[in-house]
Design a protein around this motif. Structure first.
Motif, PDB file in Angstrom:
ATOM      1  N   VAL A 176       0.849  -1.192   0.000  1.00 18.74           N
ATOM      2  CA  VAL A 176       0.000   0.000   0.000  1.00 18.74           C
ATOM      3  C   VAL A 176       0.884   1.242   0.000  1.00 18.74           C
ATOM      4  CG1 VAL A 176      -1.748   1.314   1.256  1.00 18.74           C
ATOM      5  CG2 VAL A 176      -1.887  -1.189   1.167  1.00 18.74           C
ATOM      6  N   LYS A 177       0.613   2.137  -0.923  1.00 16.64           N
ATOM      7  CA  LYS A 177       1.337   3.402  -1.031  1.00 16.64           C
ATOM      8  C   LYS A 177       0.402   4.539  -0.631  1.00 16.64           C
ATOM      9  CE  LYS A 177       4.746   1.198  -3.171  1.00 16.64           C
ATOM     10  NZ  LYS A 177       6.073   0.966  -2.565  1.00 16.64           N
ATOM     11  N   THR A 178       0.887   5.414   0.220  1.00 18.39           N
ATOM     12  CA  THR A 178       0.093   6.574   0.651  1.00 18.39           C
ATOM     13  C   THR A 178       0.693   7.839   0.062  1.00 18.39           C
ATOM     14  OG1 THR A 178      -0.461   5.479   2.744  1.00 18.39           O
ATOM     15  CG2 THR A 178      -0.813   7.855   2.621  1.00 18.39           C
ATOM     16  N   LYS A 179      -0.147   8.609  -0.640  1.00 14.21           N
ATOM     17  CA  LYS A 179       0.278   9.902  -1.179  1.00 14.21           C
ATOM     18  C   LYS A 179      -0.440  11.002  -0.416  1.00 14.21           C
ATOM     19  CE  LYS A 179       1.301   8.279  -5.846  1.00 14.21           C
ATOM     20  NZ  LYS A 179       0.989   8.426  -7.296  1.00 14.21           N
ATOM     21  N   TYR A 180       0.272  12.113  -0.190  1.00 17.38           N
ATOM     22  CA  TYR A 180      -0.274  13.230   0.576  1.00 17.38           C
ATOM     23  C   TYR A 180      -0.465  14.440  -0.327  1.00 17.38           C
ATOM     24  CZ  TYR A 180       1.065  10.451   4.625  1.00 17.38           C
ATOM     25  OH  TYR A 180       1.183   9.430   5.559  1.00 17.38           O
ATOM     26  N   TYR A 181      -1.553  15.158  -0.086  1.00 16.16           N
ATOM     27  CA  TYR A 181      -1.892  16.318  -0.895  1.00 16.16           C
ATOM     28  C   TYR A 181      -2.288  17.480   0.018  1.00 16.16           C
ATOM     29  CZ  TYR A 181      -2.240  13.079  -4.849  1.00 16.16           C
ATOM     30  OH  TYR A 181      -1.985  12.141  -5.819  1.00 16.16           O
ATOM     31  N   ILE A 182      -1.823  18.662  -0.354  1.00  6.88           N
ATOM     32  CA  ILE A 182      -2.234  19.907   0.304  1.00  6.88           C
ATOM     33  C   ILE A 182      -3.254  20.597  -0.600  1.00  6.88           C
ATOM     34  CG2 ILE A 182      -1.482  22.227   0.944  1.00  6.88           C
ATOM     35  CD1 ILE A 182      -0.570  20.273   2.985  1.00  6.88           C
ATOM     36  N   GLN A 183      -4.357  21.057  -0.016  1.00  7.48           N
ATOM     37  CA  GLN A 183      -5.344  21.808  -0.782  1.00  7.48           C
ATOM     38  C   GLN A 183      -5.640  23.126  -0.070  1.00  7.48           C
ATOM     39  OE1 GLN A 183      -9.345  20.238  -1.053  1.00  7.48           O
ATOM     40  NE2 GLN A 183      -9.711  21.242  -3.028  1.00  7.48           N
ATOM     41  N   LYS A 184      -5.361  24.225  -0.751  1.00  5.02           N
ATOM     42  CA  LYS A 184      -5.647  25.551  -0.201  1.00  5.02           C
ATOM     43  C   LYS A 184      -7.008  26.012  -0.696  1.00  5.02           C
ATOM     44  CE  LYS A 184      -0.773  26.923  -0.209  1.00  5.02           C
ATOM     45  NZ  LYS A 184       0.208  27.882  -0.761  1.00  5.02           N
ATOM     46  N   GLY A 185      -7.938  26.180   0.227  1.00  6.28           N
ATOM     47  CA  GLY A 185      -9.280  26.611  -0.157  1.00  6.28           C
ATOM     48  C   GLY A 185      -9.909  25.624  -1.116  1.00  6.28           C
ATOM     49  N   ASN A 193       5.397  15.419  -0.431  1.00  5.65           N
ATOM     50  CA  ASN A 193       5.833  14.343   0.466  1.00  5.65           C
ATOM     51  C   ASN A 193       6.145  14.979   1.816  1.00  5.65           C
ATOM     52  OD1 ASN A 193       8.492  15.365   0.446  1.00  5.65           O
ATOM     53  ND2 ASN A 193       9.093  14.043  -1.254  1.00  5.65           N
ATOM     54  N   LEU A 194       6.359  14.146   2.805  1.00  6.24           N
ATOM     55  CA  LEU A 194       6.514  14.674   4.162  1.00  6.24           C
ATOM     56  C   LEU A 194       7.949  15.138   4.388  1.00  6.24           C
ATOM     57  CD1 LEU A 194       4.302  12.185   6.204  1.00  6.24           C
ATOM     58  CD2 LEU A 194       3.665  14.194   4.881  1.00  6.24           C
ATOM     59  N   SER A 195       8.321  16.165   3.646  1.00  2.00           N
ATOM     60  CA  SER A 195       9.667  16.723   3.778  1.00  2.00           C
ATOM     61  C   SER A 195       9.570  18.236   3.919  1.00  2.00           C
ATOM     62  CB  SER A 195      10.524  16.379   2.551  1.00  2.00           C
ATOM     63  OG  SER A 195      10.072  17.088   1.415  1.00  2.00           O
ATOM     64  N   LYS A 196      10.566  18.816   4.552  1.00  2.00           N
ATOM     65  CA  LYS A 196      10.591  20.265   4.760  1.00  2.00           C
ATOM     66  C   LYS A 196      10.641  21.004   3.434  1.00  2.00           C
ATOM     67  CE  LYS A 196      13.093  23.861   7.319  1.00  2.00           C
ATOM     68  NZ  LYS A 196      14.071  24.114   8.400  1.00  2.00           N
ATOM     69  N   LYS A 197      11.442  20.504   2.500  1.00  3.82           N
ATOM     70  CA  LYS A 197      11.635  21.184   1.225  1.00  3.82           C
ATOM     71  C   LYS A 197      10.313  21.350   0.477  1.00  3.82           C
ATOM     72  CE  LYS A 197      14.266  20.809  -3.098  1.00  3.82           C
ATOM     73  NZ  LYS A 197      13.115  20.733  -4.026  1.00  3.82           N
ATOM     74  N   LEU A 198       9.553  20.246   0.345  1.00  4.05           N
ATOM     75  CA  LEU A 198       8.315  20.324  -0.421  1.00  4.05           C
ATOM     76  C   LEU A 198       7.227  21.096   0.306  1.00  4.05           C
ATOM     77  CD1 LEU A 198       7.770  17.034  -2.435  1.00  4.05           C
ATOM     78  CD2 LEU A 198       8.783  19.182  -3.113  1.00  4.05           C
ATOM     79  N   LEU A 199       7.238  21.062   1.629  1.00  3.22           N
ATOM     80  CA  LEU A 199       6.267  21.859   2.370  1.00  3.22           C
ATOM     81  C   LEU A 199       6.525  23.350   2.172  1.00  3.22           C
ATOM     82  CD1 LEU A 199       5.464  20.243   5.831  1.00  3.22           C
ATOM     83  CD2 LEU A 199       3.966  20.582   3.885  1.00  3.22           C
ATOM     84  N   LEU A 200       7.791  23.745   2.195  1.00  2.00           N
ATOM     85  CA  LEU A 200       8.117  25.151   1.965  1.00  2.00           C
ATOM     86  C   LEU A 200       7.733  25.574   0.550  1.00  2.00           C
ATOM     87  CD1 LEU A 200      11.555  25.470   3.801  1.00  2.00           C
ATOM     88  CD2 LEU A 200       9.361  26.462   4.480  1.00  2.00           C
ATOM     89  N   ALA A 207       6.813  31.036   3.205  1.00  2.00           N
ATOM     90  CA  ALA A 207       8.004  30.208   3.437  1.00  2.00           C
ATOM     91  C   ALA A 207       8.962  30.834   4.443  1.00  2.00           C
ATOM     92  CB  ALA A 207       8.713  29.942   2.115  1.00  2.00           C
ATOM     93  N   GLN A 208       9.150  32.134   4.358  1.00  4.47           N
ATOM     94  CA  GLN A 208      10.106  32.790   5.255  1.00  4.47           C
ATOM     95  C   GLN A 208       9.675  32.653   6.714  1.00  4.47           C
ATOM     96  OE1 GLN A 208      10.947  36.819   4.155  1.00  4.47           O
ATOM     97  NE2 GLN A 208      12.443  37.138   5.789  1.00  4.47           N
ATOM     98  N   ALA A 209       8.383  32.816   6.977  1.00  2.15           N
ATOM     99  CA  ALA A 209       7.886  32.719   8.354  1.00  2.15           C
ATOM    100  C   ALA A 209       7.869  31.272   8.853  1.00  2.15           C
ATOM    101  CB  ALA A 209       6.482  33.312   8.441  1.00  2.15           C
ATOM    102  N   LEU A 210       7.732  30.303   7.926  1.00  3.44           N
ATOM    103  CA  LEU A 210       7.618  28.893   8.320  1.00  3.44           C
ATOM    104  C   LEU A 210       8.957  28.179   8.414  1.00  3.44           C
ATOM    105  CD1 LEU A 210       4.540  27.795   6.171  1.00  3.44           C
ATOM    106  CD2 LEU A 210       4.597  28.096   8.649  1.00  3.44           C
ATOM    107  N   GLU A 211       9.982  28.745   7.796  1.00  3.50           N
ATOM    108  CA  GLU A 211      11.289  28.076   7.710  1.00  3.50           C
ATOM    109  C   GLU A 211      11.762  27.546   9.058  1.00  3.50           C
ATOM    110  OE1 GLU A 211      14.986  26.691   6.626  1.00  3.50           O
ATOM    111  OE2 GLU A 211      13.569  27.498   5.170  1.00  3.50           O
ATOM    112  N   SER A 212      11.710  28.369  10.096  1.00  4.49           N
ATOM    113  CA  SER A 212      12.244  27.973  11.403  1.00  4.49           C
ATOM    114  C   SER A 212      11.289  27.072  12.180  1.00  4.49           C
ATOM    115  CB  SER A 212      12.549  29.223  12.238  1.00  4.49           C
ATOM    116  OG  SER A 212      11.354  29.961  12.484  1.00  4.49           O
TER     117      SER A 212
END
Length: 382
Positions: A176-185, A193-200, A207-212
């Protein structure tokens, strides 16, 4: 044992699988047994019959059939039925009460084991298709998952190395493969994927406010939910100041008064939307005006918008920041019954970047003339 007849994807082009049986052995392991027919060499029509076994199951649940609910369309009500969800084919199989026949359905949503799956529009590689998502976090920004299962051959399955499973002639395993998606509005879900790079990248506007605030490690779903909550709170805070500039009447009136719909373009039934970016500096001056959408040189739309922004007087220094504003050039011919031609093209989110999007400004052009073929201009990015 749970029996179900269907065709599965194959391990090789020489094999097809018929009836399958999904069951649990005395060790508690879920197994799938399938009839296999391999092409014979004696004649063109002969085939060799064997039974093959796989670890796990192509279905979402065990037992395969579960009590659930389906909603066949957006306006319909939820109906009770027995459900089986095939993660390999993304098929939803249904048996309604009093009907023994198995139906393959494509409902708007279905619920199985208290998990609701929703059918959403999604685009990958330029192709529109509809797939099922289950929601992990609900809010202004949503976190969705979609599940798929792939049949991996025996050599890649660590579980089949024990003697017990070798004796069962295990041919592979359903992963089983799980894929994650972000939906704005109400925008299209974006694969992450569950990584800092792709979330930013997904939250480039903050991004600037979320980096830290994002850990430098493989993230969990709870980490992502926490980050989404922070992102939504930042967006709300920005929208409070954003609303002032968007609805600041002097700014809107000044910008509208500076923009003229190119008459010769309007007479040809041409319309479109322009996105411009600009900065407000510490003195309230409009600086660094750029066209974010395709420039479409020769039609005059982008030149009008750029000139208008560059000629604006200063605004309040309280509005210091980076902005994007959409300008819709709307064409209406009173001889047409279809009404105004409103542009449909929108700027991709990644081209907005960290700019705050202002309310759209409409520039109308109304004529009464013989009906002509109208068209929207948008063009290509450089």
């Amino acid at each position: 044992m749970i029996r179900l007849v269907l065709l599965l994807c194959t391990l090789s082009v020489l094999k097809t699988y018929g009836q399958i049986v999904v069951y649990k052995d005395d060790k508690g392991q879920i197994l799938t047994k399938s009839d296999s027919y391999a092409s014979g060499r004696q004649t063109a029509t002969t085939a060799t019959y064997t039974q093959v076994t796989f670890l796990e199951s192509p279905f979402y649940t065990f037992p395969v059939w579960q009590e659930g609910k389906v909603q066949l369309d957006k306006s319909g009500k939820e109906l009770d039925c027995e459900l089986a969800y095939n993660l390999v084919t993304s098929e939803v199989l249904c048996k309604f009460a009093g009907d023994s026949a198995v139906k393959v359905i494509t409902p708007e949503l279905f619920t199985i084991n208290n998990t609701k799956f929703v059918r959403l529009q999604n685009s990958i590689a330029g192709l529109d298709y509809r797939t099922y998502f289950s929601i992990v976090h609900n809010g202004p920004t949503k976190l969705w998952t979609s599940l798929t299962s792939q049949l991996e051959p025996r050599n890649s399955a660590e579980e089949v190395k024990t003697r017990y499973y070798k004796d069962l002639n295990i041919q592979g395993i359903y992963r089983v493969k799980t894929k994650y998606y972000i939906q704005k509005g109400d925008r299209e879900p974006k694969l992450i994927n569950l990584s800092k790079k792709l979330l930013l990248e997904a939250f480039a506007d903050q991004a600037q406010a979320l980096e830290s605030k994002i850990p430098n490690r493989q993230l969990t779903t709870n980490d992502v939910i926490d980050i989404i909550n922070v992102y939504d709170s930042l967006v709300v805070a920005n929208q409070k100041s954003l609303a002032h500039l968007s609805k600041e009447e002097l700014f809107k009136r000044s910008l509208e008064s500076q923009i003229t719909y190119p008459g010769w373009v309007g007479k040809q039934g041409i319309y479109g939307r322009v996105y411009a970016g600009f900065d407000v500096d510490a003195q309230g001056g409009i600086q660094n005006v750029v066209i974010l959408s395709p420039e479409n040189i020769g039609f005059g739309f982008t030149a009008e918008v750029k000139k208008a922004l560059e000629n604006l007087t200063n605004v309040s220094p309280d509005f210091k920041g980076r902005y994007a504003v959409p300008i819709a050039f709307i064409y209406t011919n009173k001889k047409e019954k279809s009404g105004p031609h409103i542009p449909i093209n929108r700027l991709p989110e990644d081209r907005v970047g960290d700019r705050q999007m202002l309310d759209e400004i409409a520039v109308p052009y109304v004529v009464t003339m013989p009906v002509i073929a109208s068209r929207e201009v948008w063009g290509y990015y450089k």
